[in-house]
Design a protein around this motif. Structure first.
Motif, PDB file in Angstrom:
ATOM      1  N   UNK A 130       0.826  -1.197   0.000  1.00  0.00           N
ATOM      2  CA  UNK A 130       0.000   0.000   0.000  1.00  0.00           C
ATOM      3  C   UNK A 130       0.859   1.244   0.000  1.00  0.00           C
ATOM      4  N   UNK A 131       0.326   2.342  -0.539  1.00  0.00           N
ATOM      5  CA  UNK A 131       1.086   3.594  -0.615  1.00  0.00           C
ATOM      6  C   UNK A 131       0.159   4.779  -0.398  1.00  0.00           C
ATOM      7  N   UNK A 132       0.666   5.760   0.348  1.00  0.00           N
ATOM      8  CA  UNK A 132      -0.038   7.026   0.556  1.00  0.00           C
ATOM      9  C   UNK A 132       0.970   8.148   0.351  1.00  0.00           C
ATOM     10  N   UNK A 133       0.608   9.145  -0.466  1.00  0.00           N
ATOM     11  CA  UNK A 133       1.472  10.323  -0.625  1.00  0.00           C
ATOM     12  C   UNK A 133       0.758  11.520  -0.023  1.00  0.00           C
ATOM     13  N   UNK A 134       1.388  12.140   0.970  1.00  0.00           N
ATOM     14  CA  UNK A 134       0.793  13.316   1.617  1.00  0.00           C
ATOM     15  C   UNK A 134       1.882  14.106   2.319  1.00  0.00           C
ATOM     16  N   UNK A 135       1.748  15.431   2.332  1.00  0.00           N
ATOM     17  CA  UNK A 135       2.644  16.321   3.071  1.00  0.00           C
ATOM     18  C   UNK A 135       4.111  16.089   2.683  1.00  0.00           C
ATOM     19  N   UNK A 136       4.340  16.001   1.368  1.00  0.00           N
ATOM     20  CA  UNK A 136       5.702  15.835   0.838  1.00  0.00           C
ATOM     21  C   UNK A 136       6.381  14.560   1.351  1.00  0.00           C
ATOM     22  N   UNK A 137       5.555  13.564   1.665  1.00  0.00           N
ATOM     23  CA  UNK A 137       6.080  12.310   2.216  1.00  0.00           C
ATOM     24  C   UNK A 137       5.324  11.132   1.620  1.00  0.00           C
ATOM     25  N   UNK A 138       6.051  10.077   1.303  1.00  0.00           N
ATOM     26  CA  UNK A 138       5.432   8.839   0.863  1.00  0.00           C
ATOM     27  C   UNK A 138       5.440   7.846   2.024  1.00  0.00           C
ATOM     28  N   UNK A 139       4.287   7.257   2.281  1.00  0.00           N
ATOM     29  CA  UNK A 139       4.169   6.172   3.253  1.00  0.00           C
ATOM     30  C   UNK A 139       3.988   4.877   2.480  1.00  0.00           C
ATOM     31  N   UNK A 140       4.845   3.900   2.723  1.00  0.00           N
ATOM     32  CA  UNK A 140       4.732   2.595   2.089  1.00  0.00           C
ATOM     33  C   UNK A 140       4.445   1.557   3.159  1.00  0.00           C
ATOM     34  N   UNK A 141       3.443   0.729   2.911  1.00  0.00           N
ATOM     35  CA  UNK A 141       2.960  -0.222   3.905  1.00  0.00           C
ATOM     36  C   UNK A 141       3.540  -1.601   3.618  1.00  0.00           C
ATOM     37  N   UNK A 142       4.357  -2.079   4.549  1.00  0.00           N
ATOM     38  CA  UNK A 142       5.041  -3.364   4.440  1.00  0.00           C
ATOM     39  C   UNK A 142       4.146  -4.476   4.985  1.00  0.00           C
ATOM     40  N   UNK A 143       3.902  -5.464   4.132  1.00  0.00           N
ATOM     41  CA  UNK A 143       3.102  -6.619   4.541  1.00  0.00           C
ATOM     42  C   UNK A 143       4.033  -7.706   5.097  1.00  0.00           C
ATOM     43  N   UNK A 144       3.928  -7.950   6.380  1.00  0.00           N
ATOM     44  CA  UNK A 144       4.858  -8.874   7.026  1.00  0.00           C
ATOM     45  C   UNK A 144       4.392 -10.310   7.010  1.00  0.00           C
ATOM     46  N   UNK A 145       4.143 -10.841   5.806  1.00  0.00           N
ATOM     47  CA  UNK A 145       3.583 -12.195   5.729  1.00  0.00           C
ATOM     48  C   UNK A 145       4.614 -13.267   5.449  1.00  0.00           C
ATOM     49  N   UNK A 146       5.901 -12.918   5.409  1.00  0.00           N
ATOM     50  CA  UNK A 146       6.912 -13.949   5.229  1.00  0.00           C
ATOM     51  C   UNK A 146       7.508 -14.317   6.591  1.00  0.00           C
ATOM     52  N   UNK A 147       8.248 -15.374   6.648  1.00  0.00           N
ATOM     53  CA  UNK A 147       8.783 -15.880   7.909  1.00  0.00           C
ATOM     54  C   UNK A 147       9.672 -14.826   8.568  1.00  0.00           C
ATOM     55  N   UNK A 148       9.401 -14.556   9.842  1.00  0.00           N
ATOM     56  CA  UNK A 148      10.178 -13.611  10.658  1.00  0.00           C
ATOM     57  C   UNK A 148      10.093 -12.173  10.163  1.00  0.00           C
ATOM     58  N   UNK A 149       9.144 -11.874   9.273  1.00  0.00           N
ATOM     59  CA  UNK A 149       8.994 -10.500   8.802  1.00  0.00           C
ATOM     60  C   UNK A 149       8.066  -9.731   9.733  1.00  0.00           C
ATOM     61  N   UNK A 150       7.927  -8.428   9.476  1.00  0.00           N
ATOM     62  CA  UNK A 150       7.107  -7.574  10.329  1.00  0.00           C
ATOM     63  C   UNK A 150       6.246  -6.654   9.486  1.00  0.00           C
ATOM     64  N   UNK A 151       5.044  -6.375   9.986  1.00  0.00           N
ATOM     65  CA  UNK A 151       4.241  -5.301   9.417  1.00  0.00           C
ATOM     66  C   UNK A 151       4.843  -3.969   9.830  1.00  0.00           C
TER      67      UNK A 151
END
Length: 273
Positions: A130-151
């Motif tokens: 997922x991605x949101x662009x606002x206030x001169x900043x990009x937010x990218x949403x990390x899906x932590x669905x692999x082993x030992x990964x994190x949201x």
């Protein structure tokens, strides 16, 4: 207590595996994780158009070769579409000017390499959904669905010299499996996000779907302030704002049923503020 209503609004024939939505200018734009077309659907006319993002664009691309477009957002008159970064073939960003139809392509391999370093992710753990662009900043949403990964959420300022940050986010569980981000959108000062529980330890292979939640975050702090269970068996992958009134938000959602059927199911979600 539920404060939403979810209804199947319509089916669009000709799109497989929809992964992101954006509603603007009375048109619904749709990306697919197995296609390198941008789809443009006129809801009132029930008309589907296809915009090729590459030469010799294809649909139902085999898993090892697919660009895995998972995120779509808007900045001014620009549509921004991002690959997930989960393999080397999934590192492309496409930018389309809605006024001129000018298309630009950018390789994000260097940026995604920085994200892995900042978030301490291995090559097979990065998975931007997922991605949101606002206030001169990009937010990218990390899906932590692999082993030992994190949201979590990557915060990328326009001036990257100011520093990229990664904020881990703990999400609710379904059947003892943590849900993982599948999309997000900013409305006023709140982030509305989708997260799915899937019985898999891979960013590459799908698993049994255990349900999808809708969460609400306070945007400045990323504090989760509300969670609703939308489905115990469906995997919703895209969310866009459709309409807003004083007391209610209307969203459109798309479902990824992990098949090659050329049909996209679009749902309407009425959410009480």
């Amino acid at each position: 207590m539920e404060n939403f209503k979810l209804t199947n609004l319509f089916t669009i024939k000709g799109i497989a595996a929809p992964s992101g939505l954006l509603y603007t200018q009375n048109v619904l734009f749709i990306i697919s994780d197995s296609s390198n077309f941008l789809y443009q659907y006129d809801i009132s006319k029930k008309l589907l158009l296809k915009f090729p993002l590459v030469k010799e664009a294809r649909e139902n691309i085999e898993k090892a070769e697919k660009p895995d477009l998972e995120s779509i957002t808007q900045h001014g008159n620009q549509l921004i579409m991002l690959g997930s970064g989960s393999t080397q073939k999934r590192n492309t960003m496409f930018t389309l000017d809605l006024g001129t139809d000018a298309l630009q392509t950018q390789d994000l391999s260097a940026l995604y390499g920085k994200l892995k370093t900042v978030g301490s992710f291995t090559d097979d753990q990065l998975n931007i959904e997922g991605a949101i662009y606002a206030h001169q900043t990009m937010l990218l949403f990390q899906r932590g669905n692999s082993k030992n990964s994190r949201n979590g959420i990557f915060i990328i300022p326009n001036n990257q010299e100011d520093g990229i940050r990664f904020v881990p986010i703990s999400l609710p569980t379904l059947d003892d499996i943590e849900t993982t981000f599948t999309d997000a959108i900013l409305v006023n000062d709140k982030i509305y996000f989708l997260a799915c529980a899937e019985n898999t330890t891979s960013t590459y292979e799908d698993g049994e779907v255990l349900g999808t939640i809708l969460g609400v975050m306070h945007a400045p702090t990323f504090e989760i302030i509300d969670v609703q269970l939308l489905s115990e068996h469906q995997k919703f992958e895209g969310i866009t704002i459709y309409n807003e009134t004083e007391n209610e938000l209307e969203f459109l959602l798309c479902e990824d049923n992990d098949t090659e059927n050329l049909e996209a199911e679009i749902y309407k979600l009425n959410f009480q503020k």
